[in-house]
Motif scaffolding. Structure first.
Motif, PDB file in Angstrom:
ATOM      1  N   GLU B 107     -59.520  33.950 -59.370  1.00 14.07           N
ATOM      2  CA  GLU B 107     -60.323  32.801 -58.956  1.00 14.07           C
ATOM      3  C   GLU B 107     -61.480  33.292 -58.114  1.00 14.07           C
ATOM      4  O   GLU B 107     -61.317  34.226 -57.317  1.00 14.07           O
ATOM      5  CB  GLU B 107     -59.488  31.840 -58.095  1.00 14.07           C
ATOM      6  N   CYS B 108     -62.610  32.645 -58.266  1.00 10.46           N
ATOM      7  CA  CYS B 108     -63.776  33.071 -57.506  1.00 10.46           C
ATOM      8  C   CYS B 108     -64.881  32.044 -57.712  1.00 10.46           C
ATOM      9  O   CYS B 108     -65.037  31.512 -58.813  1.00 10.46           O
ATOM     10  CB  CYS B 108     -64.218  34.439 -58.022  1.00 10.46           C
ATOM     11  N   ASP B 109     -65.660  31.749 -56.648  1.00  9.58           N
ATOM     12  CA  ASP B 109     -66.738  30.760 -56.791  1.00  9.58           C
ATOM     13  C   ASP B 109     -67.991  31.380 -57.390  1.00  9.58           C
ATOM     14  O   ASP B 109     -68.580  30.841 -58.304  1.00  9.58           O
ATOM     15  CB  ASP B 109     -67.098  30.157 -55.423  1.00  9.58           C
ATOM     16  N   LYS B 110     -68.393  32.483 -56.809  1.00  7.63           N
ATOM     17  CA  LYS B 110     -69.666  33.088 -57.241  1.00  7.63           C
ATOM     18  C   LYS B 110     -69.491  34.566 -57.567  1.00  7.63           C
ATOM     19  O   LYS B 110     -68.929  35.341 -56.791  1.00  7.63           O
ATOM     20  CB  LYS B 110     -70.699  32.958 -56.123  1.00  7.63           C
ATOM     21  N   ILE B 111     -69.989  34.932 -58.739  1.00 12.00           N
ATOM     22  CA  ILE B 111     -70.040  36.331 -59.157  1.00 12.00           C
ATOM     23  C   ILE B 111     -71.504  36.736 -59.121  1.00 12.00           C
ATOM     24  O   ILE B 111     -72.337  36.129 -59.801  1.00 12.00           O
ATOM     25  CB  ILE B 111     -69.510  36.504 -60.599  1.00 12.00           C
ATOM     26  N   CYS B 130     -65.900  37.645 -67.032  1.00  9.70           N
ATOM     27  CA  CYS B 130     -65.778  36.667 -65.948  1.00  9.70           C
ATOM     28  C   CYS B 130     -65.960  35.270 -66.504  1.00  9.70           C
ATOM     29  O   CYS B 130     -65.253  34.338 -66.129  1.00  9.70           O
ATOM     30  CB  CYS B 130     -66.816  36.940 -64.857  1.00  9.70           C
ATOM     31  N   ILE B 134     -62.531  33.548 -65.673  1.00  4.18           N
ATOM     32  CA  ILE B 134     -62.488  32.875 -64.369  1.00  4.18           C
ATOM     33  C   ILE B 134     -63.019  31.453 -64.542  1.00  4.18           C
ATOM     34  O   ILE B 134     -64.168  31.262 -64.928  1.00  4.18           O
ATOM     35  CB  ILE B 134     -63.330  33.598 -63.300  1.00  4.18           C
ATOM     36  N   ALA B 137     -66.456  29.756 -62.354  1.00  4.15           N
ATOM     37  CA  ALA B 137     -67.241  30.619 -61.476  1.00  4.15           C
ATOM     38  C   ALA B 137     -68.708  30.583 -61.885  1.00  4.15           C
ATOM     39  O   ALA B 137     -69.042  30.559 -63.068  1.00  4.15           O
ATOM     40  CB  ALA B 137     -66.719  32.048 -61.567  1.00  4.15           C
ATOM     41  N   ASP B 194     -65.415  33.765 -51.043  1.00 10.81           N
ATOM     42  CA  ASP B 194     -65.353  33.203 -52.388  1.00 10.81           C
ATOM     43  C   ASP B 194     -66.381  33.820 -53.330  1.00 10.81           C
ATOM     44  O   ASP B 194     -66.523  33.382 -54.459  1.00 10.81           O
ATOM     45  CB  ASP B 194     -65.555  31.680 -52.335  1.00 10.81           C
ATOM     46  N   SER B 195     -67.103  34.841 -52.829  1.00  8.90           N
ATOM     47  CA  SER B 195     -68.096  35.511 -53.666  1.00  8.90           C
ATOM     48  C   SER B 195     -67.696  36.963 -53.896  1.00  8.90           C
ATOM     49  O   SER B 195     -67.052  37.578 -53.040  1.00  8.90           O
ATOM     50  CB  SER B 195     -69.472  35.477 -53.004  1.00  8.90           C
TER      51      SER B 195
END
Lengths: 304, 273
Positions: B107-111, B130, B134, B137, B194-195
């Motif tokens: 899980e991740c908000d920003k890549i 991603c 994910i 994201a 979260d990034s």
């Protein structure tokens, strides 16, 4: 026809004459995914020193015409970590294990040799007096017949194992060093180590290697290696192991015909991790085609 | 894993000046390739160039019964020059996938991807995965190149990322200046747990990125490049200096312990360009 490929190298029994050259085969484990280590005559591990060594700063390698330069500088885990962490896995393979040893002083060499006396699973020592990439030790011992003899004697005095001395080509007369190490008690000789060379970046006007100079290996050096093996087998009576630019069975057979009792495969492992097994298989093929039932009958059969 | 096996050139084309995209038909074993991993490639039955060349994987996918592996590269020397002449049907020897790839969070908000030149190759593969793996994201990308003519892989990355920002050294496209400068203007958007930041490019670029991120609360991984002879951890040619603690410290192998490292673990004090 049953083919006999076993050879005896000054008390070290090999099931076939193909060994891996030190510094090109890690501690064996690096290659276990790619070939059956049990097939090899011997695994010769990366040069071991008393203390772990970081080696030289990068860049350490550069491709050259039909070969490569390296200046790794004997990066290794040290003899004690080798015994604790690397040897247990190597011990399980059904091939000879040769520990290549290195020191900055004669005492260092003797100390490493002594520590390895208690290491179960090491079948022989190869004494590196020929590394061109370190400031102290290495080739400094290998290019002086008196020092070469002293290192050899110091190791022989303490070791319970057959002692192979690895010679440098970076000398005027390799037979002089060969004679000195034989007289000092070496059980066998291996040659050649790399030939010192260099390469320059013409855009930046800097050497390609951080160490400025490095050791040349690969097919580019094979003719030189073969010539030196020829000179040395005609000089000493102890077994000689041929090393230098062996890429395939044909190359290996040239060394045996000239008089080497075994060979070491080095740089070729980098471009084909399974090459040693191919060489052993192709050697067998050659033997059956030529009706040679014992590899020893081929060794030293050069007609001149 | 088997030693080198054959791969067939399915296609090759020059994408922008001096950059090539080669598509290889490979064995199914390459399906497991991860973003950040690399392959060693060598001409078949030809000793020139003598050593294999390492290439990061640009993409891997299956089509029908076949598996395809893509390599995006820039011609920089003898080896890449020889590869650039490959044509459909030519046979190569290939070993891989090798090395440790990028850590991809579940899980991740920003890549955030930061690419210098052809360093976009592994990051594009990462972006593909991603996007697939994910949920939700946002993937953003900063790409820098010498000039407009050297901007590679734009189409593909624009298809995946919600934002693509471009810089060129000569100002011929996008921001005039370095990609790290361009990133620095936005970086406060990404300084949180979260990034994730991923980067690949020339060493001076990674060095300045390292400076920017020093002490900041964000995870950043970089993919490093070094000359290699074997690719499997034996030649010790590809070492870089790592701070003690992480993967042992000292000089470690890019091919084995890397090529992906946490940027905070790379020792930029005295080397790496």
């Amino acid at each position: 026809m049953k083919l006999k490929m076993g050879v005896d190298i000054g008390g070290l029994a090999l099931k076939n004459p193909v060994m891996t050259a030190s510094g090109t085969f890690g501690y064996g484990e690096e290659y276990s995914d790619y070939l059956d280590l049990n097939r090899l005559g011997a695994v010769i591990v990366k040069g071991l020193s008393l203390k772990p060594r970081d080696g030289n700063p990068p860049p350490r390698i550069m491709e050259t015409a039909s070969g490569m330069l390296n200046a790794v500088g004997l990066q290794n885990v040290g003899v004690r970590a080798f015994i604790d962490d690397k040897l247990p896995r190597l011990r399980r393979i059904d091939s000879a294990v040769v520990a290549n040893i290195f020191g900055e002083t004669i005492e260092d060499y003797a100390n490493v040799a002594e520590i390895l006396n208690d290491a179960e699973g090491v079948d022989a020592l190869e004494v590196n007096i020929s590394c061109p990439n370190v400031k102290r030790g290495g080739v400094a011992f290998g290019s002086d017949p008196v020092l070469a003899g002293e290192v050899t004697r110091a190791v022989k005095n303490v070791s319970r194992l057959p002692v192979i001395v690895k010679l440098t080509p970076n000398v005027t007369d390799i037979t002089e060093i060969a004679r000195a190490t034989e007289a000092a008690g070496a059980d066998a000789l291996s040659l050649i180590n790399t030939i010192t060379g260099m390469s320059v970046d013409i855009e930046k006007k800097v050497p390609h290697l951080e160490n400025v100079t490095g050791g040349l290996s690969g097919p580019a050096i094979k003719p030189v290696a073969l010539r030196m093996v020829w000179e040395v087998v005609n000089t000493v009576s102890i077994p000689v192991i041929g090393v230098g630019g062996i890429m395939n069975a044909r190359d290996a057979l040239e060394f045996l015909i000239v008089g080497a009792k075994a060979v070491q495969v080095g740089t070729a492992n980098f471009i084909n991790p399974g090459v040693t097994v191919d060489i052993i298989d192709d050697m067998r093929k050659y033997m059956s085609e030529k009706g040679i039932n014992d590899i020893n009958n081929l060794i030293g059969t050069l007609e001149v | 894993m088997k030693p080198y096996i054959s791969a067939t050139v399915f296609s090759q084309r020059e994408t922008v000046g001096g950059h090539f995209l080669v598509v290889l038909k490979v064995s199914d074993s390459f399906r497991e390739s991860l973003p950040g991993q690399f392959v060693m490639v060598r001409m078949k039955s030809c000793d020139q160039p003598f050593l294999s060349r390492p290439f990061s994987i640009y993409s891997v996918y299956s089509h029908g019964k076949n598996t395809f592996l893509e390599i995006l590269y820039k011609v920089v020397g003898k080896g890449t020059e020889a590869f650039s002449r490959l044509r459909e049907g030519d046979i190569l020897n290939i070993l891989g996938p090798l090395g440790k790839g990028f850590d991809i969070p579940s899980e991740c908000d920003k890549i955030v991807l930061i690419a210098g030149g052809v360093g976009i190759a592994p990051l594009s593969f990462l972006a593909e995965r991603c996007e697939r793996d994910i949920n939700g994201a946002e993937i953003v990308c900063y790409i820098g190149a010498g000039s407009l003519e050297a901007l590679v892989s734009l189409d593909r990355i624009e298809g995946i990322c919600s934002v693509v920002k471009i810089s060129t050294d000569d100002g011929s496209w996008g921001h005039a200046g370095s990609v790290t400068e361009l990133f620095r203007r936005d970086m406060e958007l990404y300084m949180d747990n979260d990034s994730r930041i991923y980067s690949c490019g020339p060493n001076p670029m990674l060095r300045s990125l390292n400076k920017l991120l020093k002490g900041r609360p964000v995870a950043c991984q970089v993919s490093l490049e070094e000359r290699m002879a074997c690719g499997i951890g034996a030649c010790l040619g590809c070492v870089v200096k790592i701070k003690s603690g992480d993967v042992g410290g000292g000089l470690v192998r890019v091919c084995k312990e890397g090529p992906v490292f946490d940027i905070s673990s790379v020792d930029y004090s005295e080397h790496n360009g």
